[in-house]
Write a protein that holds these residues in place. Structure first.
Motif, PDB file in Angstrom:
ATOM      1  N   ALA A  44       0.840  -1.200   0.000  1.00 52.36           N
ATOM      2  CA  ALA A  44       0.000   0.000   0.000  1.00 52.36           C
ATOM      3  C   ALA A  44       0.875   1.250   0.000  1.00 52.36           C
ATOM      4  O   ALA A  44       0.559   2.253  -0.627  1.00 52.36           O
ATOM      5  CB  ALA A  44      -0.911   0.002   1.216  1.00 52.36           C
ATOM      6  N   ALA A  45       2.018   1.173   0.711  1.00 51.50           N
ATOM      7  CA  ALA A  45       2.899   2.327   0.787  1.00 51.50           C
ATOM      8  C   ALA A  45       3.504   2.658  -0.570  1.00 51.50           C
ATOM      9  O   ALA A  45       3.909   3.792  -0.816  1.00 51.50           O
ATOM     10  CB  ALA A  45       4.006   2.075   1.803  1.00 51.50           C
ATOM     11  N   PHE A  46       3.553   1.670  -1.454  1.00 55.58           N
ATOM     12  CA  PHE A  46       4.121   1.928  -2.779  1.00 55.58           C
ATOM     13  C   PHE A  46       3.135   2.642  -3.695  1.00 55.58           C
ATOM     14  O   PHE A  46       3.526   3.206  -4.704  1.00 55.58           O
ATOM     15  CB  PHE A  46       4.566   0.623  -3.440  1.00 55.58           C
ATOM     16  CG  PHE A  46       5.919   0.163  -2.961  1.00 55.58           C
ATOM     17  CD1 PHE A  46       7.019   0.998  -3.086  1.00 55.58           C
ATOM     18  CD2 PHE A  46       6.087  -1.084  -2.397  1.00 55.58           C
ATOM     19  CE1 PHE A  46       8.262   0.590  -2.644  1.00 55.58           C
ATOM     20  CE2 PHE A  46       7.330  -1.498  -1.951  1.00 55.58           C
ATOM     21  CZ  PHE A  46       8.415  -0.662  -2.073  1.00 55.58           C
ATOM     22  N   THR A  47       1.831   2.591  -3.350  1.00 57.31           N
ATOM     23  CA  THR A  47       0.817   3.157  -4.239  1.00 57.31           C
ATOM     24  C   THR A  47       1.103   4.605  -4.645  1.00 57.31           C
ATOM     25  O   THR A  47       1.109   4.900  -5.831  1.00 57.31           O
ATOM     26  CB  THR A  47      -0.572   3.037  -3.582  1.00 57.31           C
ATOM     27  OG1 THR A  47      -0.726   1.704  -3.131  1.00 57.31           O
ATOM     28  CG2 THR A  47      -1.659   3.387  -4.559  1.00 57.31           C
ATOM     29  N   PRO A  48       1.363   5.529  -3.691  1.00 57.51           N
ATOM     30  CA  PRO A  48       1.615   6.908  -4.136  1.00 57.51           C
ATOM     31  C   PRO A  48       2.913   7.043  -4.922  1.00 57.51           C
ATOM     32  O   PRO A  48       3.100   8.009  -5.662  1.00 57.51           O
ATOM     33  CB  PRO A  48       1.685   7.701  -2.829  1.00 57.51           C
ATOM     34  CG  PRO A  48       1.948   6.696  -1.777  1.00 57.51           C
ATOM     35  CD  PRO A  48       1.337   5.431  -2.230  1.00 57.51           C
TER      36      PRO A  48
END
Lengths: 326, 306
Positions: free
Chosen positions: B270-274
């Protein structure tokens, strides 16, 4: 009169003229607003009298030239006008002077930029010099590819990668650079660590490449060839022969990149929610608070022009060809 | 040693009609010699263009389809999860390619039309007009373009059209400088004089005599300007004053999903999404820079060592 002095004076005059024209452009931005912006600022329910009073405060009934000189006079004495926000349609005016908004934030921004410059400038000079010294080596190529990639990368990408690694996965640094006026220096340095690192990465890349190019350019000159032929070591050539002549281009590079830093600070401040004037300007643009936008634009443009002026003047006075005219 | 009869005949080779290589063949010969970085750049740019052109066919959902749960994790239905109001991230990324690249391309083209034609006129004219435009450009370049763009956007409002026009005008100053600098050397050539003497008009001289001779540096500049404009628009959108929602765009996607980074310890993906849209921006600009580097080395020794 000495020709160097003449050239410097000419450049100074040009700088002042530019600043004058730029201030005129920034000032005239308010006249380009649509005619009904009084209602837009005060709200739909504003009475005729409130709108009239607002227009009167802005002095819109006077000719633009008169208003411009009044504005310049006020800015010169430190009065940047009052903000558009905090005004209501009923005529109650809770707006604050722009100076109160800008002042503390300007100090924060200067602090961030200063910390960055103190790390970035020596680092970039060292990297640039060594890359020029070991030109063509694996080290040189590695530094080159890394810096080319950093240059082509948006600042916020670098910033978020740093946040991910140093704040989210390993909670070493705070991801929000939240500082107050009474934050002690050590705490303040700790909090601006990540924004300063981001800015350093971005401007070191630029500065290092320009330093390397300047040194390599210099190494192609005949007197360096001569030093090499008489058997000087590469270190001697760089430190004793190349560097003294390279100060002018290097000074230009530093000033140019500090000017670049002034702009890069806007995006980085927004990422880290750092209370500087970059963030203030972006907020003011979103709410169309023109006096604040004008003040911030004037500060940014003024710093930019000043730094470029200093770079040019250093370039002129350290140029040996100008010092000894034929 | 094989027993094949000797088939080579010198007279046949000399007598044969010389076949000119076709355009594709010539292009292939140049491409074969290209370094890996240029190949990488070309592949990336082709991929981006395909995604941008065929966006509606590739994207799994609609551009503004917000019918899913907000902040869904990465799964088979939503490869990269969903955003804060439940829009599929992959879909937004694909449409983002279309919008962001399209707007940047339009801006760069407009900047070249304005800056290029003014630069050519200034180079041919060389009188008060040249002085006037050059000094105006000096002043415009004295203000950092991001700051100038922010100021103008606060006045004219953040619509796509004002964004394109403002950035194109600000960027045309650099195009003007380059065009003028290159064209000044070409204008003094005899063939330009000849064209003028036989009575050709200004537009003809500009287009048929000067433009072909200044093309290589202009093409390289187009690449560099494009990546610069692209980064500026991404930065403005990231700041929230560029391309406005619901239009999908990489800059604003980074900002909208930025808070997901804080969950890195619980869900690393999820942290990679942005970071995905930010990486998409970075990859394209790096690719364009690689191509421009190679192109410059091909057309001249310029920037060989920088």
């Amino acid at each position: 009169m000495h020709p160097v002095f003449k050239t410097v004076l000419k450049r100074l005059g040009l700088g002042v003229a530019t600043l004058f024209v730029v201030s005129a452009i920034i000032f005239s931005s308010i006249s380009m607003l649509p005619g009904d912006f009084g209602e837009a600022v005060l709200g739909q329910a504003a009475t005729e009298e409130t709108v009239a009073a607002f227009r009167d405060e802005l002095g819109l009934d006077e000719p633009a030239v008169v208003r411009y000189f009044q504005w310049v006079g006020a800015v010169a004495t430190g009065d940047l006008g009052t903000s558009f926000s905090g005004r209501s349609s009923s005529g109650v005016d809770r707006s604050r002077p722009v100076v109160d908004l800008v002042g503390p934030r300007l100090w924060n921004t200067l602090f961030l930029a200063g910390v960055t410059a103190m790390i970035a400038v020596p680092l970039a000079l060292l990297l640039g010099l060594t890359a020029a010294l070991y030109r063509g080596s694996v080290y040189d190529r590695a530094v080159n590819v890394t810096t080319l990639t950093t240059i082509a990368t948006p600042e916020f990408f670098v910033a978020y990668i740093l946040i991910l690694v140093f704040a989210a996965i390993n909670p070493w640094f705070p991801s929000l650079a939240n500082v107050q006026a009474d934050t002690p220096l050590a705490e303040r340095l700790y909090r601006v660590a990540l924004p300063a690192m981001t800015l350093t990465l971005v401007i070191v890349a630029h500065m290092m490449r320009m330093t390397r190019a300047a040194i390599i350019n210099l190494l192609a000159s005949p007197y360096i060839e001569m030093a090499r032929l008489k058997g000087a070591t590469p270190r001697e050539i760089i430190l004793r022969h190349a560097l003294p002549n390279a100060w002018a281009p290097i000074a230009t590079v530093i000033a140019f990149n500090l000017a670049y830093l002034v702009v890069g600070v806007v995006v980085v401040e927004v990422v880290f929610v750092y209370p500087g004037i970059g963030q203030l300007m972006v907020d003011a643009v979103t709410t169309r608070d023109i006096p604040v936008v004008q003040a911030c634009a004037l500060i940014f443009a003024g710093t930019y022009i000043l730094l470029n002026l200093i770079a040019d003047i250093i370039g002129i006075i350290t140029n040996p060809r100008l010092l000894h005219p034929r | 040693m094989s027993d094949a009869p000797e088939t080579y005949s010198a007279s046949a080779e000399v007598g044969a009609v010389r076949v000119r290589r076709t355009r594709t063949q010539r292009a292939w010969i140049v491409l074969r010699k290209a370094p890996i970085s240029a190949w990488f750049g070309l592949l990336v740019v082709t991929f981006y263009l395909c995604v941008a052109i065929f966006a509606p066919f590739i994207a799994p959902y609609g551009e503004a389809d917000s019918s899913f749960a907000a902040y869904a994790p990465w799964s088979d239905e939503h490869w990269f999860g969903t955003d804060q109001i439940g829009r599929d991230i992959l879909t937004r990324l694909i449409y983002g390619a279309r919008n962001t690249i399209g707007i940047a391309l339009a801006t760069t083209l407009l900047a070249f039309v304005i800056g290029g034609s003014l630069g050519l006129i200034a180079a041919i004219n060389r009188s008060w007009l040249d002085q006037l435009i050059s000094r105006a450009v000096d002043v415009l370049m004295a203000i950092p373009s991001l700051i100038f763009a922010l100021m103008l956007l606060s006045i004219f409002g953040s619509t796509v059209w004002s964004l394109i026009v403002i950035i194109a005008v600000l960027d045309s100053t650099r195009v003007f400088r380059l065009t003028r600098a290159v064209a000044v050397n070409v204008v003094v050539m005899d063939y330009v004089e000849a064209a003028r003497l036989r009575g050709e008009g200004l537009a003809w001289v500009m287009r048929r005599e000067i433009l072909p001779n200044i093309l290589p540096p202009m093409v390289a500049e187009f690449g560099l300007r494009f990546s610069f404009v692209f980064l500026t628009i991404a930065a403005l959108s990231f700041l929230g004053v560029g391309i406005q929602p619901p239009t999908a765009d990489w800059g604003s996607m980074v900002r909208e999903n930025a808070s997901l980074i804080q969950f890195a310890q619980f869900d690393l993906r999820a942290a990679f999404t942005p970071l995905l849209p930010a990486a998409a921006i970075a990859l394209l600009t790096v690719a364009v820079n690689f191509i421009v580097d190679w192109f410059l080395q091909q057309t001249s020794g310029l920037r060989d060592d920088l």
